[in-house]
Design a protein around this motif. Structure first.
Motif, PDB file in Angstrom:
ATOM      1  N   LYS A  47      -6.380  -9.706   5.408  1.00 28.32           N
ATOM      2  CA  LYS A  47      -6.738  -8.511   4.639  1.00 28.32           C
ATOM      3  C   LYS A  47      -7.138  -7.354   5.532  1.00 28.32           C
ATOM      4  O   LYS A  47      -7.543  -6.302   5.032  1.00 28.32           O
ATOM      5  CB  LYS A  47      -7.884  -8.836   3.678  1.00 28.32           C
ATOM      6  CG  LYS A  47      -7.529  -9.860   2.618  1.00 28.32           C
ATOM      7  CD  LYS A  47      -8.706 -10.105   1.670  1.00 28.32           C
ATOM      8  CE  LYS A  47      -8.330 -11.104   0.586  1.00 28.32           C
ATOM      9  NZ  LYS A  47      -9.461 -11.349  -0.343  1.00 28.32           N
ATOM     10  N   ASN A  48      -7.062  -7.562   6.844  1.00 24.48           N
ATOM     11  CA  ASN A  48      -7.473  -6.523   7.800  1.00 24.48           C
ATOM     12  C   ASN A  48      -8.877  -6.019   7.507  1.00 24.48           C
ATOM     13  O   ASN A  48      -9.152  -4.818   7.605  1.00 24.48           O
ATOM     14  CB  ASN A  48      -6.484  -5.352   7.791  1.00 24.48           C
ATOM     15  CG  ASN A  48      -5.102  -5.764   8.236  1.00 24.48           C
ATOM     16  OD1 ASN A  48      -4.947  -6.627   9.093  1.00 24.48           O
ATOM     17  ND2 ASN A  48      -4.085  -5.145   7.658  1.00 24.48           N
ATOM     18  N   THR A  49      -9.736  -6.921   7.152  1.00 23.58           N
ATOM     19  CA  THR A  49     -11.072  -6.552   6.692  1.00 23.58           C
ATOM     20  C   THR A  49     -12.145  -7.321   7.449  1.00 23.58           C
ATOM     21  O   THR A  49     -11.982  -8.514   7.708  1.00 23.58           O
ATOM     22  CB  THR A  49     -11.211  -6.809   5.186  1.00 23.58           C
ATOM     23  OG1 THR A  49     -10.249  -5.999   4.487  1.00 23.58           O
ATOM     24  CG2 THR A  49     -12.601  -6.475   4.685  1.00 23.58           C
TER      25      THR A  49
ATOM     26  N   SER B 132      -6.645   0.178   8.727  1.00 23.72           N
ATOM     27  CA  SER B 132      -5.224   0.457   8.579  1.00 23.72           C
ATOM     28  C   SER B 132      -4.779   1.350   9.727  1.00 23.72           C
ATOM     29  O   SER B 132      -5.603   1.885  10.468  1.00 23.72           O
ATOM     30  CB  SER B 132      -4.929   1.137   7.234  1.00 23.72           C
ATOM     31  OG  SER B 132      -5.577   2.393   7.169  1.00 23.72           O
TER      32      SER B 132
ATOM     33  N   THR C  45     -12.254  -2.114   5.826  1.00 21.91           N
ATOM     34  CA  THR C  45     -10.824  -2.410   5.848  1.00 21.91           C
ATOM     35  C   THR C  45     -10.109  -1.426   6.756  1.00 21.91           C
ATOM     36  O   THR C  45     -10.274  -0.213   6.613  1.00 21.91           O
ATOM     37  CB  THR C  45     -10.235  -2.357   4.438  1.00 21.91           C
ATOM     38  OG1 THR C  45     -10.907  -3.313   3.615  1.00 21.91           O
ATOM     39  CG2 THR C  45      -8.751  -2.669   4.460  1.00 21.91           C
TER      40      THR C  45
ATOM     41  N   SER D 279     -17.944  -4.169   3.288  1.00 19.35           N
ATOM     42  CA  SER D 279     -16.578  -4.424   3.740  1.00 19.35           C
ATOM     43  C   SER D 279     -16.070  -3.228   4.534  1.00 19.35           C
ATOM     44  O   SER D 279     -16.435  -2.087   4.254  1.00 19.35           O
ATOM     45  CB  SER D 279     -15.652  -4.666   2.553  1.00 19.35           C
ATOM     46  OG  SER D 279     -16.073  -5.766   1.791  1.00 19.35           O
TER      47      SER D 279
END
Length: 126
Positions: A77-79, A25, A23, A21
């Motif tokens: 989930k910005n993933t 930000s 992620t 994964s």
């Protein structure tokens, strides 16, 4: 400043599966970016594995992983994920995710990849 946090990886036997994964930000929308996965084995050059244009969903894969790895994104989930199936010992490497601003018509290997995760180890035993 875009930041990428990786998770997943570990030790698996030949033929097994793992999911990585990545992620993100520190940005307004992941739609503006292309996310890639790379891997590096000590003593060898970094190898591009896969990438995804998050807004359009277009994906691309290196021949060495095509049909075994799948890249996908969960925008809520910005993933971005890298599902790795049918793993082989030669897939053993440190895997990195990277990001760059999406540019229409640009191939994955042509991006500069301005932002990088810290890497996660994948070991496939025989």
């Amino acid at each position: 400043q875009l930041q990428l946090v990786q998770s997943g990886g570990g030790l698996v036997q030949r033929g097994g599966s793992l999911r990585l994964s990545c992620t993100a930000s520190g940005f307004t929308t992941l739609d503006d970016y292309v996310i890639g996965w790379f891997r590096r084995v000590p003593g060898k050059e970094r190898e591009w594995v896969s990438c995804i244009n998050v807004s359009g969903g277009r994906t691309d894969y290196a021949d060495s992983v095509k049909g075994r790895f799948t890249i996908s994104s969960d925008n809520a989930k910005n993933t971005v994920y890298l599902q790795m199936n049918s793993l082989k010992p030669e897939d053993t490497a440190v895997y990195y995710c990277a990001a760059d601003r999406y540019s229409p018509g640009t191939m994955c290997v042509q991006y500069g990849w301005d932002f990088w995760g810290l890497g996660t180890q994948v070991i496939v035993s025989s």
